[in-house]
Structures are given as structure tokens and as C-alpha cells.
Design a protein around this motif. Structure first.
Motif, short mmCIF file in Angstrom:
data_model
loop_
_atom_site.label_atom_id
_atom_site.label_comp_id
_atom_site.label_asym_id
_atom_site.label_seq_id
_atom_site.Cartn_x
_atom_site.Cartn_y
_atom_site.Cartn_z
N ARG A 467 0.85 -1.20 0.00
CA ARG A 467 0.00 0.00 0.00
C ARG A 467 0.88 1.24 0.00
N TRP A 468 0.52 2.18 -0.86
CA TRP A 468 1.33 3.37 -1.03
C TRP A 468 0.45 4.62 -0.95
N ALA A 469 0.93 5.63 -0.25
CA ALA A 469 0.30 6.95 -0.26
C ALA A 469 1.11 7.82 -1.24
N PHE A 470 0.43 8.54 -2.12
CA PHE A 470 1.16 9.29 -3.14
C PHE A 470 0.75 10.76 -3.19
N GLU A 471 1.61 11.55 -3.79
CA GLU A 471 1.34 12.95 -4.08
C GLU A 471 1.67 13.23 -5.53
N VAL A 472 0.79 13.93 -6.21
CA VAL A 472 1.02 14.34 -7.60
C VAL A 472 1.11 15.86 -7.64
N GLU A 473 2.20 16.37 -8.19
CA GLU A 473 2.41 17.81 -8.28
C GLU A 473 1.79 18.33 -9.57
N ILE A 474 0.59 18.90 -9.46
CA ILE A 474 -0.08 19.52 -10.59
C ILE A 474 0.07 21.03 -10.42
N PRO A 475 0.30 21.77 -11.53
CA PRO A 475 0.51 23.21 -11.41
C PRO A 475 -0.54 23.88 -10.53
N GLY A 476 -0.07 24.54 -9.46
CA GLY A 476 -0.96 25.28 -8.58
C GLY A 476 -1.43 24.51 -7.38
N GLN A 479 -2.02 17.02 -5.31
CA GLN A 479 -3.12 16.08 -5.14
C GLN A 479 -2.58 14.81 -4.48
N THR A 480 -3.39 14.21 -3.61
CA THR A 480 -2.96 13.02 -2.87
C THR A 480 -3.92 11.86 -3.07
N VAL A 484 -2.70 0.66 -4.37
CA VAL A 484 -2.54 -0.68 -3.79
C VAL A 484 -2.07 -1.61 -4.90
N ILE A 485 -0.94 -2.29 -4.67
CA ILE A 485 -0.35 -3.19 -5.66
C ILE A 485 -0.33 -4.59 -5.09
N ASP A 486 -1.06 -5.51 -5.75
CA ASP A 486 -1.17 -6.89 -5.27
C ASP A 486 -0.71 -7.86 -6.35
N LYS A 487 -0.42 -9.09 -5.92
CA LYS A 487 -0.11 -10.18 -6.83
C LYS A 487 -0.90 -11.40 -6.41
N ASN A 488 -1.59 -12.02 -7.40
CA ASN A 488 -2.42 -13.18 -7.09
C ASN A 488 -2.24 -14.22 -8.19
N ASP A 489 -1.62 -15.35 -7.86
CA ASP A 489 -1.38 -16.43 -8.83
C ASP A 489 -0.66 -15.93 -10.07
N GLY A 490 0.30 -15.05 -9.87
CA GLY A 490 1.10 -14.57 -11.00
C GLY A 490 0.54 -13.37 -11.72
N ASP A 491 -0.72 -13.00 -11.44
CA ASP A 491 -1.33 -11.83 -12.06
C ASP A 491 -1.20 -10.63 -11.13
N TYR A 492 -0.97 -9.45 -11.72
CA TYR A 492 -0.84 -8.23 -10.94
C TYR A 492 -2.15 -7.47 -10.95
N ALA A 493 -2.44 -6.82 -9.83
CA ALA A 493 -3.64 -5.98 -9.72
C ALA A 493 -3.23 -4.68 -9.04
N ILE A 494 -3.62 -3.56 -9.65
CA ILE A 494 -3.30 -2.25 -9.09
C ILE A 494 -4.58 -1.42 -9.05
N SER A 495 -4.88 -0.85 -7.90
CA SER A 495 -6.03 0.05 -7.78
C SER A 495 -5.54 1.42 -7.31
N VAL A 496 -6.21 2.47 -7.78
CA VAL A 496 -5.83 3.84 -7.48
C VAL A 496 -7.06 4.59 -6.98
N THR A 497 -6.92 5.31 -5.87
CA THR A 497 -7.99 6.15 -5.35
C THR A 497 -7.44 7.52 -4.99
N GLY A 498 -8.30 8.51 -5.04
CA GLY A 498 -7.93 9.85 -4.61
C GLY A 498 -8.46 10.12 -3.22
N ILE A 558 5.29 12.50 -9.50
CA ILE A 558 4.56 11.77 -8.47
C ILE A 558 5.58 11.14 -7.52
N THR A 559 5.30 11.21 -6.23
CA THR A 559 6.13 10.57 -5.21
C THR A 559 5.22 9.77 -4.29
N GLY A 560 5.81 8.77 -3.62
CA GLY A 560 4.99 7.95 -2.74
C GLY A 560 5.78 7.37 -1.59
#
Length: 567
Positions: A467-476, A479-480, A484-498, A558-560
């Protein structure tokens, strides 16, 4: 995530719109004339490669020959040692058709006789009416070598009429090659309403078709009578089926399994309409019946995922290796059945080819990025390279009635060509250029990245997952959000929320993790416009940094930081 990025980009949008009221997607290309020089080209499936030049002008293949000189207005594409193929044709899919949200079933006074539209009987609907030119499925197909798709509406028993559509453009009417290309049929039941069973669907189809035949006869009699004959009064659904009864259209029946194949063949034999057996996944059981019927065939590009071999670890001292231990007989029998079933799926195309049954390929349930790997699995099971290419080009062109326009690289046909850096079926071949209706596009070649600490391989580092918390530097503003990066039976799953809307979860696609580097894409939509957001991140233990690219708006830092608390 949608609000997160759209809010930050709103200011940039205002600036762009205030400086110039221009739709950059509608801008004309600098030239519509291209000379592809010194390319190994395959005229059509099965032909040998020949070194030549290809002149494209005004969306058409103007000339093919070795001694062509570039016109004054031509852009020259130096294709030395590259390979040109006719672009692929998707014989059946929902390309450009957005998914419908399943709402609450409306109250119906008589469930045994519901209105046609509620029962999923809407053959009068057209794919073009609900087609979205900016849908990402079109880009996915294009980047996989496709130039044309036969797209059908979503729905239940009779969703509507399909359209043959060029995969390039912003105006759906201009993209349409054939509007009423098919009538699309499924053995798809309507829960709690008639027809709610397969037998009910077959009975309903007989009723609809016979009524359409009667309606056609009545209309002919009414028009020729000069009076004295009652004016025809039929439903829109019945009216839409009249061209099918006249032999002017074909019924594309989705028949994934052999039972549906036999059902479709029974109905066609009884009623006599033109029919295509489409998106077949398990057709080998019905092979003899299909061959005897002469019905055109579209096989699914979908294949089950093969079982991945688990790495054999070293056994502890005094402990037997698993391979030395006897396998449970039931598990062994199950493993054998699964292997036989997988082989049957992979061999289906070869079985049809050997039986002399031509077939096209459907991308209904397959992503473009999986196509070549699946075709190669079919070829490893016996399908010839000629058969694979024909299934993607000449056969669908013939099936859809567009052989005079597409399916081969010939003078006068549409300039639908893709160019690879190596022969297409080579493992490390990539599509570098594609022409769709003469529109030229240079594609990004996505290669595996090997980054991170010295000596690190392409295998994903453990540090990437979590699990990662991130910040995106948009002009002005900043945004945070969370990744979430998971692995299940060799497949990768990534979800992103604001953080501004944690219930709005975006699932990533096109995930590539190599060492400590990962790239992936999410799609955000606003007012019917879909925008791709590309992430490129480098992990260093408990932190990461990278970029987020948002189309013409550019890239942002972006940093996390990794965190353990799931809340």
C-alpha cells in the motif's frame, strides 16, 4: 481518482480553451500522401514476403511497386528491413460500445408478455447510435494491428444491428463502412420475464421470424393493391427483421458452446434465414454439423489461461521433494482433464482449418494485447500461419462483404496496413506503424525495463507490492491518494484512489512490473470523454518517485511512501 485529476487539470483546460477554440483531434494531417520505402510486404494471407514500395494517397493504396518515386507532397517512411501486413479485421465485438449499468428490473404487469424493449428484443437498435469514437477499446485494437471492427450493441436476446466501423476518426457517421451489417442474436435470458429460458428464447425467435415474414408479405400486397388492403401495423422489432426474411441481412448468433451451436443450426434449418455462427469457444463437438450446414464461422480469440509451472524450491535436508511424493489419484485425474481441456481449446482453430472450414476471429472477450500470444498458442497446437492471418484478414473481409475494400494490400483498397520491426509472429516483434484509412500513426514500443539495484533481474522486487500513499504535483496544487499493488497467482492488480473521493476506485490495465520499475494505465471519463492516465514509477524500498502522463496535458511528478495501516 477521476475527481483528483480532473480537478487539478481544470485550470489547464480553461487555459487551453481560452487561448484557442480548436479541437486538435479534428485537425487535418499535414499530408495524406505517404511513400513506404523498402518494406517486406505480404499482399494477403499465405503470400510470400516481397521487398517493395507502397504509395498511400487520400486514404487508399495508390500504387505498389519497386521503383516508385515519392510525389512532391509525400512523407517518406523508411521501412528498411521492416514488414508490412494487411491490417486486421475484428469479425465481432463490442468495440466502442460502452457497458450498460444494470438497473432495477422495471415492474411489468404481465411477465409472460413483457414489452419488447424490456424483454431484450430490440433488433431496431443500431450499434452506431450508441457508438463512442473515443472509447479506449478502439485504441487497444488499433495498437494491436486492427483497422476495422464489426461492432454490435450490448443487450439480451436481440440487442440490435451491428455496424462495420473504421477504427480511425472522431465522427461515428464518417467512421461507418456499413451501417446495417448484421442482426445480432444471443441465447441470453431475461431474468423473471419471458423469454426466461433457452426453450422460451427459441420459441420467441420462431414467433418473431414468422411474424416478420407475414409482415413482409402484407407490406408487398398493400403496396401493389392500389387500395382495399388494410395498412400494415407492426412493431418496430418486427419491421427491423423484415430485411433478414428477405435474405438482405445475416443473423450473427453468439454460440459460445456446442449446445448453442446445435440450437442455432436447428433454428436456421427450420426457418431458412442467413446465419453466421459467431464467437465460438467450444465448437469441436459440433464440427460435423457445422461443416454439413455450410454456415460461416467466427471463432473466439479467447483461450483459457494455462496453468503456470510453480518454481521448484530446494527441499530441506531429510525432506522429500514434492516431485518424489505420490500424487493423489483424484488430483492427478483432475490435472489430466484440465490439460486435455486446455489442449482442445488451443487446437480448435487447427481442427476447423484441417476440416476445410474457413473462419474469422472475434475479439468479443479478448484484449488486443493478448491476441498475438493466443494466436501463437493456436499455431503451436497445429494452426498454420496462413490460416491465422486469413482468419484476421481475408476471411472476415469476405464474411462482412468488404473484400473489395480491405483484407489485403492491393491498389485501390483502403490503406489499412501495419508495419512491424520483425516478422509479426516473432516473439520480440512489435508493431511500429499503422495506417487506418490512410491515417498514419507511429506507435510506442513498450519494452520490458530492467531497472533498480545492480544485479537485479526483471522479476518484480518484493518492495513493489503493498500500500502506497502518493502525491502528484499539478501546477498550482498538490493532489494526494492511495495506490494498492497486489499479486495473485502470478497476475498483478493495481487500484488507485484519490483522497478527495476514496470510494471512487480505478483499476489499472496494461500493467508491467520489471524489477523495481512499474508502468500501468488507468482510464478516467468525464462527460463521455475518456482520458488515459499513464503511470511510470521507480520504487526504492519504502518510497517511490516517477511521473504521471495525461495526454496532451503533459507529465507531472509523483512521489509515494509505503504504509502498513489499511485504514
Amino acid at each position: 481518482m477521476k475527481k483528483l485529476l480532473l480537478t487539478g487539470l481544470a485550470g489547464l483546460c480553461c487555459v487551453l480553451h481560452s487561448t484557442a477554440q480548436v479541437d486538435f483531434n479534428e485537425l487535418e494531417e499535414v499530408t495524406s500522401t505517404y511513400l513506404i520505402k523498402n518494406v517486406h510486404f505480404q499482399k494477403s494471407a499465405g503470400d510470400s514476403m516481397t521487398l517493395t514500395n507502397i504509395l498511400v494517397r487520400d486514404g487508399l493504396i495508390h500504387k505498389v511497386g519497386q521503383n516508385l518515386q515519392p510525389p512532391f507532397d509525400a512523407r517518406t517512411i523508411n521501412a528498411d528491413s521492416m514488414y508490412a501486413y494487411p491490417s486486421f479485421i475484428d469479425a465481432l465485438s463490442h468495440a466502442g460500445i460502452l457497458k450498460k449499468e444494470e438497473g432495477k428490473r422495471p415492474d411489468v404487469k404481465f411477465p409472460g408478455a413483457p414489452p419488447d424493449d424490456i424483454a431484450g428484443i430490440t433488433p431496431q437498435n443500431k450499434a452506431l447510435d450508441v457508438f463512442n469514437p473515443s472509447d479506449n477499446t478502439l485504441k487497444d485494437l488499433r495498437e494491436s494491428g486492427f483497422a476495422i471492427a464489426h461492432s454490435v450493441p450490448r443487450g439480451k436476446m436481440l440487442p440490435g444491428k451491428g455496424a462495420v466501423i473504421s477504427l480511425q476518426g472522431n465522427n461515428k457517421d464518417a467512421m461507418a463502412i456499413r451501417d446495417d451489417a448484421s442482426v445480432y442474436f444471443q441465447f441470453e435470458r431475461t431474468r423473471g420475464l419471458y423469454p426466461s429460458t433457452v426453450i422460451g428464447i427459441m420459441a420467441k425467435w420462431r414467433d418473431l421470424y414468422r411474424n416478420a415474414e407475414i409482415a413482409a408479405q402484407h407490406a408487398t400486397l398493400y403496396e401493389s393493391s392500389g387500395g382495399g388492403v388494410a395498412r400494415p401495423k407492426v412493431s418496430e422489432a418486427i419491421k427491423a427483421l423484415v430485411p433478414l426474411t428477405n435474405g438482405d441481412e445475416s443473423l450473427f448468433v453468439q454460440a459460445r458452446n456446442s449446445k448453442d451451436v446445435f440450437r442455432a443450426l436447428e433454428l436456421q434449418k427450420e426457418l431458412g434465414h442467413k446465419m453466421v455462427l459467431a464467437n465460438i469457444e467450444q465448437g469441436w463437438y459440433a464440427l460435423d454439423a457445422i461443416r454439413a450446414s455450410g454456415a460461416p464461422v467466427v471463432l473466439s480469440a479467447k483461450l483459457p489461461k494455462p496453468d503456470k509451472e510453480k518454481k521448484k524450491g530446494k527441499a530441506e535436508k531429510g525432506e522429500k521433494k514434492k516431485s518424489d511424493q505420490p500424487m493423489d489419484p483424484e488430483k492427478e485425474a483432475l490435472k489430466k482433464r484440465k490439460a486435455e481441456s486446455l489442449k482442445a481449446y488451443e487446437s480448435q482453430a487447427a481442427v476447423f482449418e484441417k476440416a476445410g472450414i474457413p473462419f474469422a476471429i472475434s475479439m468479443m472477450d479478448t484484449k488486443g494485447k493478448d491476441l498475438k500470444a493466443n494466436l501463437k498458442r493456436m499455431m503451436a497446437a497445429g494452426l498454420s500461419e496462413k490460416g491465422a492471418m486469413a482468419a484476421m484478414t481475408t476471411h472476415p473481409a469476405s464474411l462482412l462483404g468488404i473484400s473489395h475494400l480491405a483484407g489485403s494490400i492491393e491498389e485501390g483498397k483502403l490503406a489499412n496496413i501495419f508495419i512491424t520491426d520483425k516478422p509479426y509472429f516473432d516473439d520480440d516483434a512489435h508493431i511500429k506503424y499503422i495506417f487506418v484509412d490512410g491515417h498514419f500513426e507511429e506507435l510506442k514500443i513498450k519494452t520490458k525495463k530492467v531497472k533498480g539495484k545492480e544485479g537485479e533481474s526483471e522479476e518484480p522486487a518484493d518492495a513493489v507490492f503493498g500500500r502506497w500513499a502518493f502525491e502528484v504535483e499539478i501546477p498550482g496544487q498538490t493532489q494526494t491518494g492511495k495506490i494498492v499493488i497486489d499479486k495473485n497467482d502470478g497476475d498483478y492488480a493495481i487500484s488507485v484512489t484519490g483522497d478527495d473521493d476514496p470510494d471512487d476506485v480505478d483499476e489499472a490495465r496494461d500493467i508491467d512490473i520489471s524489477g523495481r520499475n512499474l508502468t500501468f494505465t488507468i482510464d478516467i471519463e468525464d462527460d463521455g470523454v475518456t482520458m488515459e492516465v499513464d503511470f511510470d514509477i521507480e520504487v526504492d524500498d519504502d518510497t517511490f518517485e516517477g511521473t504521471v502522463s495525461v495526454g496532451e496535458f503533459g507529465s507531472f511528478a509523483i512521489t509515494g511512501i509505503k504504509y502498513n495501516d489499511p485504514d
